[in-house]
Design a protein around this motif. Structure first.
Motif, PDB file in Angstrom:
ATOM      1  N   UNK A  25       0.667  -1.101   0.079  1.00 42.39           N
ATOM      2  CA  UNK A  25       0.029   0.046   0.013  1.00 42.39           C
ATOM      3  C   UNK A  25       0.931   1.379   0.114  1.00 42.39           C
ATOM      4  N   UNK A  26       0.398   2.462  -0.624  1.00 39.88           N
ATOM      5  CA  UNK A  26       1.178   3.463  -0.442  1.00 39.88           C
ATOM      6  C   UNK A  26       0.204   4.520   0.333  1.00 39.88           C
ATOM      7  N   UNK A  27       0.596   5.272   1.296  1.00 42.03           N
ATOM      8  CA  UNK A  27       0.317   6.352   1.944  1.00 42.03           C
ATOM      9  C   UNK A  27       0.883   7.734   1.705  1.00 42.03           C
ATOM     10  N   UNK A  28       0.133   8.652   1.576  1.00 43.06           N
ATOM     11  CA  UNK A  28       0.648  10.158   1.183  1.00 43.06           C
ATOM     12  C   UNK A  28       0.049  10.925   2.180  1.00 43.06           C
ATOM     13  N   UNK A  29       1.099  11.802   2.910  1.00 44.41           N
ATOM     14  CA  UNK A  29       1.013  12.518   3.880  1.00 44.41           C
ATOM     15  C   UNK A  29       1.640  14.097   3.592  1.00 44.41           C
ATOM     16  N   UNK A  30       1.032  15.068   4.401  1.00 41.88           N
ATOM     17  CA  UNK A  30       1.561  16.333   4.293  1.00 41.88           C
ATOM     18  C   UNK A  30       2.202  16.941   5.530  1.00 41.88           C
ATOM     19  N   UNK A  31       3.370  17.263   5.609  1.00 36.46           N
ATOM     20  CA  UNK A  31       3.952  17.952   6.759  1.00 36.46           C
ATOM     21  C   UNK A  31       3.798  19.451   6.360  1.00 36.46           C
ATOM     22  N   UNK A  32       2.867  20.224   6.849  1.00 42.64           N
ATOM     23  CA  UNK A  32       2.419  21.472   6.746  1.00 42.64           C
ATOM     24  C   UNK A  32       3.156  22.368   7.572  1.00 42.64           C
ATOM     25  N   UNK A  33       3.781  23.461   7.254  1.00 43.27           N
ATOM     26  CA  UNK A  33       4.428  24.375   8.043  1.00 43.27           C
ATOM     27  C   UNK A  33       3.896  25.860   7.921  1.00 43.27           C
ATOM     28  N   UNK A  34       3.497  26.589   9.069  1.00 43.14           N
ATOM     29  CA  UNK A  34       2.793  27.722   9.108  1.00 43.14           C
ATOM     30  C   UNK A  34       3.556  28.611   9.881  1.00 43.14           C
ATOM     31  N   UNK A  35       4.614  29.353   9.312  1.00 44.58           N
ATOM     32  CA  UNK A  35       5.614  30.145  10.072  1.00 44.58           C
ATOM     33  C   UNK A  35       6.362  29.176  10.871  1.00 44.58           C
ATOM     34  N   UNK A  36       6.108  29.020  12.289  1.00 44.13           N
ATOM     35  CA  UNK A  36       7.008  27.879  13.036  1.00 44.13           C
ATOM     36  C   UNK A  36       5.842  26.916  13.654  1.00 44.13           C
ATOM     37  N   UNK A  37       4.632  26.936  13.102  1.00 43.57           N
ATOM     38  CA  UNK A  37       3.851  25.815  13.544  1.00 43.57           C
ATOM     39  C   UNK A  37       3.682  24.660  12.433  1.00 43.57           C
ATOM     40  N   UNK A  38       3.538  23.458  13.072  1.00 43.89           N
ATOM     41  CA  UNK A  38       3.137  22.327  12.381  1.00 43.89           C
ATOM     42  C   UNK A  38       1.600  21.966  12.186  1.00 43.89           C
ATOM     43  N   UNK A  39       0.905  21.679  11.049  1.00 37.21           N
ATOM     44  CA  UNK A  39      -0.220  21.172  11.272  1.00 37.21           C
ATOM     45  C   UNK A  39      -0.441  19.784  11.638  1.00 37.21           C
ATOM     46  N   UNK A  40      -1.267  19.442  12.973  1.00 41.14           N
ATOM     47  CA  UNK A  40      -1.274  17.890  13.201  1.00 41.14           C
ATOM     48  C   UNK A  40      -2.836  17.729  13.075  1.00 41.14           C
ATOM     49  N   UNK A  41      -3.170  16.449  12.952  1.00 41.02           N
ATOM     50  CA  UNK A  41      -4.607  16.036  12.763  1.00 41.02           C
ATOM     51  C   UNK A  41      -4.797  14.787  13.548  1.00 41.02           C
ATOM     52  N   UNK A  42      -6.116  14.715  14.157  1.00 38.16           N
ATOM     53  CA  UNK A  42      -6.476  13.515  14.868  1.00 38.16           C
ATOM     54  C   UNK A  42      -7.201  12.764  14.079  1.00 38.16           C
ATOM     55  N   UNK A  49      -6.056  18.197   1.062  1.00 42.65           N
ATOM     56  CA  UNK A  49      -5.793  18.891   2.144  1.00 42.65           C
ATOM     57  C   UNK A  49      -6.822  20.091   2.187  1.00 42.65           C
ATOM     58  N   UNK A  50      -7.248  20.277   0.807  1.00 46.16           N
ATOM     59  CA  UNK A  50      -8.479  21.092   0.798  1.00 46.16           C
ATOM     60  C   UNK A  50      -9.638  20.662   1.438  1.00 46.16           C
ATOM     61  N   UNK A  51      -9.891  19.455   0.862  1.00 50.85           N
ATOM     62  CA  UNK A  51     -11.328  18.690   1.298  1.00 50.85           C
ATOM     63  C   UNK A  51     -11.195  18.304   2.768  1.00 50.85           C
ATOM     64  N   UNK A  52     -10.155  17.939   3.417  1.00 53.62           N
ATOM     65  CA  UNK A  52      -9.982  17.408   4.491  1.00 53.62           C
ATOM     66  C   UNK A  52      -9.887  18.474   5.676  1.00 53.62           C
ATOM     67  N   UNK A  53      -8.943  19.602   5.391  1.00 49.09           N
ATOM     68  CA  UNK A  53      -8.846  20.455   6.557  1.00 49.09           C
ATOM     69  C   UNK A  53      -8.818  21.831   6.030  1.00 49.09           C
ATOM     70  N   UNK A  54      -9.507  22.096   4.748  1.00 49.49           N
ATOM     71  CA  UNK A  54      -9.618  23.417   4.412  1.00 49.49           C
ATOM     72  C   UNK A  54      -8.687  24.504   4.041  1.00 49.49           C
ATOM     73  N   UNK A  55      -7.413  23.836   3.488  1.00 51.03           N
ATOM     74  CA  UNK A  55      -6.309  24.704   3.353  1.00 51.03           C
ATOM     75  C   UNK A  55      -5.681  24.619   2.117  1.00 51.03           C
ATOM     76  N   UNK A  56      -5.026  25.654   1.436  1.00 58.83           N
ATOM     77  CA  UNK A  56      -4.349  25.336   0.342  1.00 58.83           C
ATOM     78  C   UNK A  56      -2.678  25.438   0.785  1.00 58.83           C
ATOM     79  N   UNK A  57      -2.014  24.786  -0.022  1.00 58.96           N
ATOM     80  CA  UNK A  57      -0.509  24.813   0.166  1.00 58.96           C
ATOM     81  C   UNK A  57       0.418  25.199  -0.916  1.00 58.96           C
ATOM     82  N   UNK A  58       1.580  25.535  -0.482  1.00 54.84           N
ATOM     83  CA  UNK A  58       2.565  25.897  -1.674  1.00 54.84           C
ATOM     84  C   UNK A  58       3.065  24.740  -2.084  1.00 54.84           C
ATOM     85  N   UNK A  79      -6.552  29.755   3.587  1.00 51.54           N
ATOM     86  CA  UNK A  79      -7.644  28.948   4.068  1.00 51.54           C
ATOM     87  C   UNK A  79      -7.696  28.827   5.348  1.00 51.54           C
ATOM     88  N   UNK A  80      -8.955  28.711   6.078  1.00 56.97           N
ATOM     89  CA  UNK A  80      -9.073  28.570   7.406  1.00 56.97           C
ATOM     90  C   UNK A  80      -9.308  26.880   7.859  1.00 56.97           C
TER      91      UNK A  80
END
Length: 153
Positions: free
Chosen positions: A15-32, A68-77, A108-109
């Protein structure tokens, strides 16, 4: 054996999983998530397992952007491969290759979708120094080498 248009397809061996390590300034997006796909505890990165029956149907990075857009509502670079590791899923005997793409938040919010996630939050990267899984520590290190991934800082 699976078939598509009458053609027999081999049974998947991984199986292949794809994940995003999203940084906003000095913060990292974590999900549960409701269903844990990454090892190391209840906190995770946004992402999913790819449907290998649709291989060749799209670029992985595009799939991750839509997710990312559908799961958490954000756009990334830009997305840059920041890490990978192998594991076995709890729900499958198949080995799994997880790809982690580093990126910067653009817009995005944060709005985690209840069907996919229990919660999502921005965590200061300085809080991720102890008791983080090795795969996350390695991906954070690699992402630090990229500097700023976008021009929006």
């Amino acid at each position: 054996m699976n078939t598509v248009d009458g053609t027999q397809l081999p049974v998947p061996t991984y199986q292949v999983g794809v994940f995003a390590l999203v940084r906003r300034h000095t913060d990292i997006l974590l999900v549960r998530p409701h269903r844990l796909l990454l090892p190391g505890g209840p906190q995770s990165l946004p992402g999913r397992l790819l449907d290998i029956r649709q291989s060749g149907m799209g670029v992985v990075e595009s799939t991750l952007r839509r997710l990312l857009l559908s799961q958490v509502g954000i756009s990334v670079g830009d997305l840059c491969l920041a890490g990978s590791h192998t594991t076995r899923g709890d729900d499958s005997p198949l080995p799994r290759l997880n790809l982690i793409f580093g990126t910067e938040y653009c817009s995005g919010i944060l709005n985690p979708q209840p069907a996919d996630l229990k919660s999502a939050l921005w965590v200061p990267q300085s809080h991720l120094t102890e008791r983080v899984p090795e795969w996350l520590s390695a991906a954070l290190f690699e992402m630090g080498k990229f500097g700023s991934l976008t021009q929006n800082d």
